[in-house]
Design a protein around this motif. Structure first.
Motif, short mmCIF file in Angstrom:
data_model
loop_
_atom_site.label_atom_id
_atom_site.label_comp_id
_atom_site.label_asym_id
_atom_site.label_seq_id
_atom_site.Cartn_x
_atom_site.Cartn_y
_atom_site.Cartn_z
N VAL A 297 0.86 -1.19 0.00
CA VAL A 297 0.00 0.00 0.00
C VAL A 297 0.89 1.24 0.00
O VAL A 297 1.97 1.23 0.58
CB VAL A 297 -0.91 -0.01 1.25
N GLU A 298 0.43 2.29 -0.69
CA GLU A 298 1.18 3.55 -0.72
C GLU A 298 0.72 4.45 0.41
O GLU A 298 -0.49 4.62 0.60
CB GLU A 298 0.86 4.30 -2.02
N ILE A 299 1.65 5.01 1.15
CA ILE A 299 1.29 6.05 2.12
C ILE A 299 1.78 7.38 1.57
O ILE A 299 2.98 7.56 1.35
CB ILE A 299 1.95 5.78 3.51
N PRO A 300 0.86 8.32 1.32
CA PRO A 300 1.27 9.59 0.72
C PRO A 300 2.27 10.34 1.59
O PRO A 300 2.27 10.20 2.81
CB PRO A 300 -0.04 10.39 0.64
N THR A 301 3.13 11.12 0.93
CA THR A 301 4.09 11.97 1.65
C THR A 301 4.03 13.37 1.05
O THR A 301 3.47 13.56 -0.04
CB THR A 301 5.54 11.45 1.52
N GLY A 302 4.61 14.32 1.74
CA GLY A 302 4.70 15.69 1.20
C GLY A 302 3.37 16.43 1.17
O GLY A 302 3.21 17.40 0.42
N ILE A 303 2.41 16.02 2.00
CA ILE A 303 1.09 16.67 1.90
C ILE A 303 1.05 18.06 2.54
O ILE A 303 0.10 18.80 2.31
CB ILE A 303 -0.06 15.79 2.47
N CYS A 304 2.07 18.40 3.35
CA CYS A 304 2.06 19.73 3.98
C CYS A 304 2.99 20.71 3.24
O CYS A 304 3.19 21.84 3.68
CB CYS A 304 2.47 19.65 5.45
N LYS A 305 3.52 20.24 2.12
CA LYS A 305 4.44 21.09 1.35
C LYS A 305 3.71 22.35 0.88
O LYS A 305 2.58 22.26 0.39
CB LYS A 305 4.93 20.32 0.13
N GLY A 306 4.34 23.52 1.05
CA GLY A 306 3.77 24.75 0.49
C GLY A 306 2.65 25.35 1.33
O GLY A 306 2.04 26.33 0.90
N LEU A 307 2.37 24.80 2.49
CA LEU A 307 1.33 25.42 3.33
C LEU A 307 1.87 26.71 3.95
O LEU A 307 3.07 26.85 4.19
CB LEU A 307 0.88 24.46 4.44
N THR A 308 0.96 27.66 4.22
CA THR A 308 1.38 28.93 4.81
C THR A 308 1.51 28.80 6.32
O THR A 308 0.98 27.86 6.92
CB THR A 308 0.33 30.03 4.53
N ASP A 309 2.18 29.81 6.94
CA ASP A 309 2.31 29.82 8.40
C ASP A 309 0.93 29.76 9.05
O ASP A 309 0.71 29.07 10.04
CB ASP A 309 3.02 31.09 8.87
N GLU A 310 0.01 30.51 8.45
CA GLU A 310 -1.34 30.56 9.02
C GLU A 310 -2.00 29.17 9.00
O GLU A 310 -2.67 28.77 9.96
CB GLU A 310 -2.16 31.54 8.18
N GLN A 311 -1.78 28.45 7.91
CA GLN A 311 -2.35 27.09 7.81
C GLN A 311 -1.73 26.14 8.83
O GLN A 311 -2.42 25.35 9.45
CB GLN A 311 -2.20 26.56 6.38
N PHE A 312 -0.41 26.26 9.01
CA PHE A 312 0.24 25.43 10.04
C PHE A 312 -0.34 25.76 11.41
O PHE A 312 -0.60 24.87 12.23
CB PHE A 312 1.76 25.63 10.04
N GLU A 313 -0.56 27.07 11.66
CA GLU A 313 -1.12 27.49 12.96
C GLU A 313 -2.50 26.85 13.18
O GLU A 313 -2.81 26.37 14.26
CB GLU A 313 -1.25 29.02 13.03
N THR A 314 -3.32 26.84 12.13
CA THR A 314 -4.67 26.27 12.25
C THR A 314 -4.57 24.80 12.63
O THR A 314 -5.25 24.34 13.56
CB THR A 314 -5.42 26.39 10.89
#
Ligand code: NAD
Ligand code: ZN
Length: 350
Positions: A297-314
């Protein structure tokens, strides 16, 4: 706890007999079925009587408080009262059925009850019939909903089903990837419960059994057969019982943030996080990786790439809001261990 449990291949056929004493005059039973089954043979086996109806649950996205409120309102407008609601599907459909049952008798919006022990009145009679194994939603005292400000369950003594029907034949045709992601939810429940500070003999007894069954189906057996479906269904049940008296942990707390911001589904989200939790669950993560490999099975990677600071905060706000999960995982001083900085770095790795 669940009032009544039936288990066995083909036990779905007993549904008419099970429901009949629960019927109140001509008030209908509502069969809420995962939309996957629209047009499939299972629908023809539903024991419709009188004014009973089938509603197909759209589970493209995980359940929302707005969806629950709309369904409950639709049933109140159409029927006034109902005899009961039967949720047939994966964790999403079962959670919807539990929540709609509660909102038939509790005032306001389901969003008012997201939290612990806020529900005031018992819901209408409710039955859970899983068609995927792993979430433990069939036995838990919560129904996980995304609301206007948070993703959080309606955790209460009124939330568990009155009856569950565990028929392993119903999970036979689940796609391999979906079966794995939902199955891993159970595996992760076991690891988080067994490694948690809330652990007690009740949780441990169920957690160890569920873990053993997961290892059997995902590691030890070379082919997937009927016995695997039988065993995974019991693993889900036991895993759910294990967390009923303890809590989940780091994978769930982090995955809730992903789900809130990005809509990542529960099973796959937990897998994406578990892949990076060696520091917290070294043996569990190593075994998880062997299961991924063995089941191809594939487990996706890199899904948080390119998120903004605000999105990380959320995401971090949603995650750190799950206090009991962190406390179970890391102990009373968890806030000193899981700092915002550390959590941000973990999200960046995903
Ligand atoms: P799901 O219910 O979201 O379904 C996933 C997909 O599988 C859907 O597309 C669905 O249509 C399809 N599906 C369902 N049964 C199938 C079958 N037999 N064959 C083919 N396709 C089928 O998946 P899930 O992993 O079972 O549930 C996840 C949900 O459960 C999340 O909403 C999560 O929040 C919730 N959950 C609840 C609890 C709880 O204690 N209440 C615990 C864990 C997770
Ligand atoms: Zn879970």
């Amino acid at each position: 706890m669940i009032g009544y449990v039936v288990y066995g291949r083909g036990c779905f056929n007993q549904l008419d007999e099970i429901l009949s004493p629960q019927r109140k005059g001509d008030a209908p039973m509502i069969f809420l079925i995962d939309h996957f089954f629209n047009g499939k043979p299972l629908v023809n086996r539903i024991p419709l009587r009188g004014k009973d109806i089938i509603i197909y649950a759209d589970v493209t996205n995980e359940p929302k408080t707005s969806q629950v409120d709309a369904l409950a309102q639709q049933l109140k407008n159409e029927f006034g009262t109902i005899s009961g609601i039967i949720g047939i599907g994966g964790g999403s459909t079962m959670d919807l059925a539990k929540a709609v049952s509660l909102m038939m008798t509790n005032p306001g919006s389901s969003a008012d009850y997201q939290g612990w022990d806020l529900v005031k009145f018992p819901g209408v009679y409710k039955v859970g019939i899983p068609t995927l194994s792993g979430t433990g939603a069939e036995v838990s005292r919560t129904t996980v909903l995304t609301g206007p400000t948070r993703k959080l369950g309606m955790n209460s003594d009124f939330t568990p089903f009155d009856q569950i029907v565990l028929d392993p034949e119903l999970i036979k045709d689940a796609p391999v990837n979906q079966r794995f992601y939902t199955g891993m939810d159970c595996y992760i429940h076991c690891i988080e419960s067994l490694q948690g500070t809330y652990l007690n003999e009740f949780s441990k007894s169920y957690g160890e059994k569920a873990l053993q069954l997961c290892q059997r189906v995902f590691l030890e057996k070379d082919v997937w057969d009927d016995e695997s479906d039988n065993q995974l269904m019991m693993a889900s049940y036991a895993g759910g019982m294990s967390i009923a008296y303890s809590q989940v942990g780091v994978a769930h707390a982090v995955s809730y943030g992903l789900s809130y911001l990005l809509g990542t589904k529960h099973g796959i989200g937990n897998c994406i996080v578990m892949n990076h939790l060696e520091e917290y669950y070294p043996e569990g993560v190593a075994e998880f990786k062997r299961m991924v490999e063995k089941n191809k099975v594939e487990i996706p990677t890199g899904i948080c790439k390119g998120l903004t600071d605000e999105q990380f905060e959320t995401m971090m706000n949603v995650s750190l809001g799950m206090k009991p999960l962190w406390e179970n995982a890391l102990g009373k001083d968890w806030e000193k261990i899981m700092t915002r900085d550390k959590l941000r770095k973990l999200y960046e790795k995903l």
